[in-house]
Design an enzyme around this catalytic site. Structure first.
Site, PDB file in Angstrom:
ATOM      1  N   ASP B  67     -92.238   1.463 -10.351  1.00 60.83           N
ATOM      2  CA  ASP B  67     -93.397   1.518  -9.462  1.00 60.83           C
ATOM      3  C   ASP B  67     -92.980   1.655  -7.992  1.00 60.83           C
ATOM      4  O   ASP B  67     -93.822   1.900  -7.129  1.00 60.83           O
ATOM      5  CB  ASP B  67     -94.323   0.312  -9.657  1.00 60.83           C
ATOM      6  CG  ASP B  67     -93.605  -1.022  -9.589  1.00 60.83           C
ATOM      7  OD1 ASP B  67     -92.408  -1.092  -9.938  1.00 60.83           O
ATOM      8  OD2 ASP B  67     -94.236  -2.013  -9.182  1.00 60.83           O
ATOM      9  N   HIS B 140     -84.997 -10.798  -6.791  1.00 60.06           N
ATOM     10  CA  HIS B 140     -85.788 -10.205  -7.848  1.00 60.06           C
ATOM     11  C   HIS B 140     -84.879 -10.110  -9.089  1.00 60.06           C
ATOM     12  O   HIS B 140     -83.766 -10.631  -9.059  1.00 60.06           O
ATOM     13  CB  HIS B 140     -86.274  -8.824  -7.359  1.00 60.06           C
ATOM     14  CG  HIS B 140     -87.468  -8.295  -8.096  1.00 60.06           C
ATOM     15  ND1 HIS B 140     -88.510  -9.070  -8.530  1.00 60.06           N
ATOM     16  CD2 HIS B 140     -87.790  -7.020  -8.474  1.00 60.06           C
ATOM     17  CE1 HIS B 140     -89.406  -8.309  -9.140  1.00 60.06           C
ATOM     18  NE2 HIS B 140     -88.987  -7.062  -9.122  1.00 60.06           N
ATOM     19  N   HIS B 269     -99.250  -4.668  -3.134  1.00 58.05           N
ATOM     20  CA  HIS B 269     -98.565  -4.661  -4.432  1.00 58.05           C
ATOM     21  C   HIS B 269     -99.242  -5.634  -5.397  1.00 58.05           C
ATOM     22  O   HIS B 269     -98.649  -6.560  -5.921  1.00 58.05           O
ATOM     23  CB  HIS B 269     -97.074  -5.040  -4.218  1.00 58.05           C
ATOM     24  CG  HIS B 269     -96.195  -4.815  -5.417  1.00 58.05           C
ATOM     25  ND1 HIS B 269     -96.074  -5.728  -6.430  1.00 58.05           N
ATOM     26  CD2 HIS B 269     -95.376  -3.794  -5.768  1.00 58.05           C
ATOM     27  CE1 HIS B 269     -95.216  -5.291  -7.340  1.00 58.05           C
ATOM     28  NE2 HIS B 269     -94.785  -4.111  -6.962  1.00 58.05           N
TER      29      HIS B 269
END
Lengths: 303, 303
Positions: B67, B140, B269
Site C-alpha cells: 500500500d 514496523h 492511512h
C-alpha cells in the site's frame, strides 16, 4: 438462459485519465468470474463497482505491458487479506510463469500469498461442460494473446412441440436436452423431435495488437467483439502511431468486426489524447461497422 | 516566505475505498516536489489532482509494503512516457536498492526507463541551502523509515529597524541575510543589528510504526506532524490489531503529537473499516491533542 455479464473496470490505456482507469474487464457467467487484464488500480475499481474481488475464478492476461498488469500485485495482496480460499487460475502467453513468479518474489511476502496456478496458453486451453476459452496469438511488440470465450451449443426443449403431449412434470424430461431419447408411459420420445439447438454465445477480446489475420479469425461470428482502439485513424498522427506502437485504430477495429461478421463491437483501451473526444473514435468505427459502442468505466452489459 | 505545500494524494491503507486511495503525499517547496510513498493508483491521483508528475524531484519510501509502493512501477513508466528528463532520486531504508532494481527488472522494459538514483538512508541524508531531510528508523514489521523535513533557519531583515536608515535599494543589502556586515556610504551596517532569525518549518511524516521513542524524537517541535492512525484505540479490536500489525491508533498518534510538542497533527492511512466513520478517529485524537485533523484525498494545505 444464463446471462453472460461484462463489466468494464477500466477502459484507458498507458496513461489513466480522470474518468478512465487502465484496462480491465470482468466476465461473469454462472459461477465463473473471469478477469481479462488487470491494469494498476483495478482492485479499487472492483471496490467502486461494489464487486467483491474474492468472487474471481480466473485471470486472463493478454500481455505484460504495465497498463494491462500493474494491478496484479495489489489484487493478489487484497485477495490474501480477504482470505481468498480458491486456487486462482492465471493464464497468459509464454513468459507468464516467470512474470507472475517475479511479482510474488518482488512484492508479496510469503506470509500473505493466495494459492494460484499459472498456465501459459495457446489454442483452446479450457473446456468445461458450459464453455471453452481459446487463446489466439496476436501481433503486438511482445507475446500477446487475444481470447475467445465460447458458450457451448445446447439442446433446448421446444415447448410448442411438447405442449400437446400431456407429459408429466418429471426430471426425466431434462434428459432430452442431453440428446437422449426417453420413454414415458411406454411411449418413446425422441429428443430430435422435441428439441432445437440453441447456439452458444461468443465473446472475443482483442486487447493490443496491430491488424492481423488472427484478430479476424478470433472474432469470427462473435456475438460481442471487444477490441482496443487506441488511436483515431483519421487524425494527424493516429495511423502512424498505431503502426509504430502496434495498436489498432478505431477504423481497424471496425474492419475486424465487419470482416469477422461480429454482431456488436465495443471499443476500448483509448489513448488519453482522446479524452472527451471519444465520439470521433465512435464515428470512425460506425462508418464501417454501424453496431459499434464506446466503453466507459463501470459500464455493464448482459449478452 | 515560500510556502510549503502538502497534498494528500492518497489517505487509505492496505485496501482502498471509494474515496481513499492508498497512501501517497506530495510536498512542494520551491523547486522541490517530494513524494512520500506511492501506493497503487498514485499516478492517476496525480492526474485527478491536475499535478504533472514530471515535476517530481524525489521519492521517499517509508517501507516496502504494497500500500506504500505498488504505484511505483506505473509512475516510473508514465514518467518515461512523458519524457521525464531529470534523475529521480529515490530514498528508502535498507533493501531499497534491491527493491527498485526488482521493479525495473520485472516491470519496465529497458527501452522505457527514466534515469534514477537510489539511496538507502538513515539519519540526515540530504542537505541543501534551504532544507534538510532526516530518516528515523521506526518500529514496523520490516525496515521502515519516518522522515523529517526541516527548513533551515533564516536571517530576515527587520524592516522596522532599517526603515529610518535611508538605505538605497541595492542587492548589497541582501548580504545581511547571509550573516554578513555591509558598508554603505562608508557606514558599516552590522547584520546583527538589523536582522532577526526566522525559524525554519518542520514537517514530520510517520507512516507505519508502532508507538516507539523514535516517533516522538522525529516529530519534536514539528509545525506539522502527519501520522498514520490505522486503527481506533477505543474499539473492540482496534488496539489489539494495532499491536498485532505494528500500527498506531488515533490515540497513539495524538500521544506522539502531544509528547513531541507538535503544533498540528494530521491523521492519515486509515483502515477501510473506518470508512465514513473517521470522526470517531478524530474525536479520539482530539481528546489528547486538540489541534488534530483528518486527511482526505486531494486535500492541500500550506504551511
Amino acid at each position: 438462459m444464463n446471462s453472460i455479464s461484462i463489466t468494464f473496470l477500466g477502459t484507458g490505456s498507458a496513461i489513466p485519465t480522470e474518468k478512465r482507469n487502465h484496462i480491465s474487464i470482468l466476465l461473469n457467467y454462472k459461477e465463473e468470474n473471469i478477469l481479462i487484464d488487470c491494469g494498476e488500480g483495478t482492485q479499487r475499481q472492483f471496490r467502486k463497482a461494489k464487486i467483491n474481488p474474492c468472487r474471481l475464478t480466473r485471470i486472463l492476461i493478454t500481455h505484460f505491458h504495465g497498463d494491462h498488469t500493474f494491478g496484479l500485485p495489489g489484487l493478489f495482496q487484497t485477495l490474501a487479506l480477504n482470505s481468498y480460499q480458491k486456487t486462482l487460475h492465471i493464464y497468459g502467453p509464454n513468459g507468464t510463469k516467470k512474470f507472475i513468479e517475479n511479482i510474488f518474489q518482488t512484492f508479496i511476502p510469503k506470509s500473505n500469498r493466495i494459492k494460484f496456478d499459472v498456465h501459459e496458453v495457446k489454442g483452446k486451453f479450457l473446456e468445461t461442460k458450459d464453455f471453452q476459452i481459446t487463446a489466439f496469438p496476436l501481433n503486438h511488440d511482445c507475446p500477446c494473446n487475444g481470447y475467445l470465450f465460447e458458450e457451448k451449443d445446447r439442446l433446448r426443449i421446444d415447448k410448442n412441440k411438447i405442449k400437446n403431449m400431456n407429459l408429466p412434470n418429471i426430471p426425466e424430461i431434462s434428459k432430452l436436452t442431453l440428446g437422449k431419447n426417453i420413454k414415458i408411459n411406454n411411449k418413446t420420445i425422441k429428443f430430435k423431435n422435441v428439441t432445437y439447438l440453441e447456439k452458444g454465445r461468443k465473446i472475443s477480446f482483442i486487447l493490443d495488437t496491430k491488424l492481423c489475420p488472427n484478430a479476424i479469425k478470433l472474432a469470427k461470428d462473435s456475438d460481442l467483439l471487444i477490441a482496443e482502439s487506441t488511436f483515431l485513424d483519421n487524425s494527424e498522427n493516429g495511423s502512424r502511431l498505431a503502426k509504430d506502437y502496434m495498436h489498432l485504430t478505431a477504423k481497424q477495429a471496425a474492419e475486424i468486426a465487419k470482416k469477422s461478421k461480429a454482431k456488436q463491437l465495443i471499443l476500448t483501451h483509448f489513448s488519453q489524447r482522446y479524452d472527451n473526444k471519444e465520439k470521433t473514435l465512435l464515428d470512425e468505427a460506425k462508418k464501417i461497422f454501424p453496431n459499434s459502442k464506446i466503453s466507459e468505466d463501470f459500464m455493464t452489459l448482459e449478452i
